[in-house]
Design an enzyme around this catalytic site. Structure first.
Site, PDB file in Angstrom:
ATOM      1  N   ASP A  84       0.859  -1.189   0.000  1.00 40.97           N
ATOM      2  CA  ASP A  84       0.000   0.000   0.000  1.00 40.97           C
ATOM      3  C   ASP A  84       0.896   1.241   0.000  1.00 40.97           C
ATOM      4  OD1 ASP A  84      -2.230   1.952   0.992  1.00 40.97           O
ATOM      5  OD2 ASP A  84      -3.315   0.079   0.681  1.00 40.97           O
ATOM      6  N   ASP A  85       0.407   2.328   0.553  1.00 39.07           N
ATOM      7  CA  ASP A  85       1.116   3.620   0.495  1.00 39.07           C
ATOM      8  C   ASP A  85       2.490   3.547   1.188  1.00 39.07           C
ATOM      9  OD1 ASP A  85       1.446   6.286  -0.041  1.00 39.07           O
ATOM     10  OD2 ASP A  85      -0.388   6.934   0.951  1.00 39.07           O
ATOM     11  N   LYS A 168      -3.310  -0.484  -7.015  1.00 38.70           N
ATOM     12  CA  LYS A 168      -4.374   0.217  -6.286  1.00 38.70           C
ATOM     13  C   LYS A 168      -4.226   1.696  -6.594  1.00 38.70           C
ATOM     14  CE  LYS A 168      -5.898   1.175  -1.513  1.00 38.70           C
ATOM     15  NZ  LYS A 168      -5.858   0.700  -0.110  1.00 38.70           N
ATOM     16  N   ASP A 170      -5.480   5.197  -5.815  1.00 38.66           N
ATOM     17  CA  ASP A 170      -6.234   5.960  -4.818  1.00 38.66           C
ATOM     18  C   ASP A 170      -6.726   7.281  -5.431  1.00 38.66           C
ATOM     19  OD1 ASP A 170      -7.316   6.620  -2.344  1.00 38.66           O
ATOM     20  OD2 ASP A 170      -5.575   5.886  -1.240  1.00 38.66           O
ATOM     21  N   ARG A 228     -13.390   0.925  -4.288  1.00 41.18           N
ATOM     22  CA  ARG A 228     -13.902   1.272  -2.962  1.00 41.18           C
ATOM     23  C   ARG A 228     -15.092   2.225  -3.113  1.00 41.18           C
ATOM     24  NH1 ARG A 228     -10.070   1.758   0.991  1.00 41.18           N
ATOM     25  NH2 ARG A 228     -11.663   2.972   2.084  1.00 41.18           N
ATOM     26  N   ASP A 232     -12.474   4.211   5.025  1.00 32.65           N
ATOM     27  CA  ASP A 232     -11.504   3.183   5.414  1.00 32.65           C
ATOM     28  C   ASP A 232     -12.040   2.356   6.585  1.00 32.65           C
ATOM     29  OD1 ASP A 232      -9.908   4.393   3.586  1.00 32.65           O
ATOM     30  OD2 ASP A 232      -8.295   4.918   4.979  1.00 32.65           O
TER      31      ASP A 232
END
Ligand code: GLA
Length: 484
Positions: A84-85, A168, A170, A228, A232
């Site tokens: 992820d990030d 992913k 965002d 999404r 979160d």
């Protein structure tokens, strides 16, 4: 004649079908993707000196990948490791390329992906359609004033060179109302690399949450394999219930677009962390699976409790999630105060032109004793999206499958409902105008998916009954018994 009530029951399911909704044409995510992702558990911890083993570095992903293989997660379908990030340097290199943090990822992303692939797993990485990621790292847009000025092609090529399998994307740091006009171009850039890269989008969520109006779900489905649509997740029952509430509110939108190739993503599985009891963990697994949701765990597989690992590896529940028709299981009836909700999803196998069903009784209460929950089975299954399931089944199987005709199925169930109530012999010698009584009786086996035990038979007009503890879900699968 079918009664009007019975016909009304079927109305909702019928209106949910309609024209075919195509998906992103990259051949991926025919069933909801499964794997592990770092965010919920490890966030953006980049301080590896103070927190070795718990920071975003190559070792974390290698450890989880090894555990996925050695502890049987891969065997039951979890095959994706997702970064992820917070993985990159704070600046691009002189050629404007992304580079991983040199200290935390000394083997580079290409090196990491080689090892992950050797383990038979796939590697995912993270970016953002705005000018910076949500945690402030380099992202794919150069400036908000000129959306055409971006790194989409450059970065797509980089991901392909690194042999990345999923991305992913965002949606922080871009105007949520403009995202739709620009973010899908990243899909094109990825498609042009000729590497099959699964695309998980978050920009639709920002449009829904902070922009004007709903996202264009057809565009989303054409551009992303999963996306999404809500806040979160956090490590708590309250968070799970808020996701359930929001999802149920938009379920008619969801059921239309959700399916092979493109999935609404309610966010990570937090099972095995600190906030959920065993029963709450089972409830998350059950609900995500009845929704056909992506199953991305975010936890520490090195120290997870065995009973939590067992929940995550429950093959019967995973089979419901991975059912090839990929129908979104709907909440179809509830207590007036919403404390108990019932979900149903048509699944395989198809028997007598009708699907089987997964059903959940969710007791959302956080106080009191267990509740005896009882609903007529007919009131649950007649509200399931049977027509949609038939459409999916026939798309997937062409002429190769067994017969699954939604109208036939509904007729048969409706007839059984009207006949089964008074099981009396027909007048001897009378020529039956309708199918014989025995043919109209529809009987199922009921299998508890979390607790082993004998399967019990139930008729369509019977009550489906179970004592359900607070903060827990009872999940069963009903398969029709073929009458001799
Ligand atoms: C957003 C996303 C999370 C995670 C973080 C990373 O909050 O919703 O899933 O990717 O960004 O900064």
């Amino acid at each position: 004649m079918l009664s009007t009530t019975v016909l009304a029951f079927f109305c909702l399911a019928t209106t949910l079908t309609g024209s075919q909704v195509l998906a992103l044409d990259n051949g991926l995510a025919k069933t909801p993707p499964m794997g592990w992702i770092s965010w919920e558990r490890f966030l953006c911890n980049t301080d590896c000196k103070s927190h070795p083993g718990e920071c975003i570095d190559q070792q974390l992903y290698l450890d989880m990948a090894n555990k996925m293989v050695s502890d049987g997660y891969k065997n039951v379908g979890y095959d994706r490791i997702n970064i992820d990030d917070c993985w990159s340097e704070k600046r691009r290199n002189q050629q404007q390329q992304l580079i991983p943090d040199r200290e935390r990822f000394p083997m580079g992303i290409d090196g990491l992906s080689r090892v992950i692939h050797r383990l038979g797993l796939k590697l995912g990485i993270y970016g953002d359609c705005g000018t910076a990621t949500c945690a402030g790292y380099p992202a794919q847009l150069k400036s908000q004033s000129n959306l055409e000025d971006n790194y989409f092609d450059l970065d797509a090529r980089r991901l392909a060179e690194w042999q990345i399998d999923s991305f992913k994307f965002d949606g922080c740091n871009i105007d949520p109302n403009q995202a739709e006009s620009i973010c899908p171009k990243m899909t094109k850039a990825l498609m042009q690399t000729n590497r099959s890269i699964l695309l998980s989008c978050e920009w639709p969520f920002y449009k829904l949450r902070f922009g004007k109006g709903n996202p264009d779900y057809q565009l989303v489905k054409d551009s992303c394999n999963l996306w999404r649509y809500y806040d979160d997740i956090t490590d708590s029952w309250i968070s799970i219930l808020s996701i359930v509430d929001f999802t149920v509110k938009m379920q008619t939108d969801i059921v239309k677009y959700h399916g092979p190739g493109g999935w609404f993503d309610p966010d990570q599985l937090v099972i095995g962390n600190f906030g959920l009891s065993l029963r709450q963990a089972q409830a998350q697994m059950a609900i995500w699976s009845i929704w056909s949701a992506p199953l991305y765990m975010s936890n520490d597989l090195r120290s997870i409790e065995p009973d939590m690992a067992e929940v995550l590896k429950n093959r019967k529940v995973i089979a419901i999630d991975q059912d090839p028709m990929g129908v979104f299981g709907m909440m179809v009836t509830e207590y007036p105060d919403h404390s108990v909700q019932v979900f149903v999803k048509p699944v395989m196998p198809i028997i007598n032109s009708c699907p089987s069903f997964a059903i959940i009784y969710l007791n959302r209460r956080t106080l009191g004793n267990e509740l005896m929950v009882s609903f007529k089975l007919r009131d649950i299954i007649t509200k399931a999206p049977i027509s949609l399931a038939a459409q999916r089944y026939n798309e997937i199987n062409g002429s190769g499958g067994v017969a699954f005709n939604a109208d036939e199925c509904k007729k048969r169930l409706a007839l059984a409902m009207t006949r089964e109530r008074n099981i009396v012999p027909l007048v001897p010698g009378a020529k039956p105008l309708e199918p014989k009584l025995e043919e109209t009786v529809v009987k199922y086996t009921v299998e508890d998916l979390f607790n082993d035990g004998p399967t019990v038979p139930i008729f369509i007009n019977s009550n489906l009954e179970m004592k359900v503890k607070p903060s827990s879900a009872w999940m069963v699968k009903l398969v029709e018994i073929v009458q001799k």
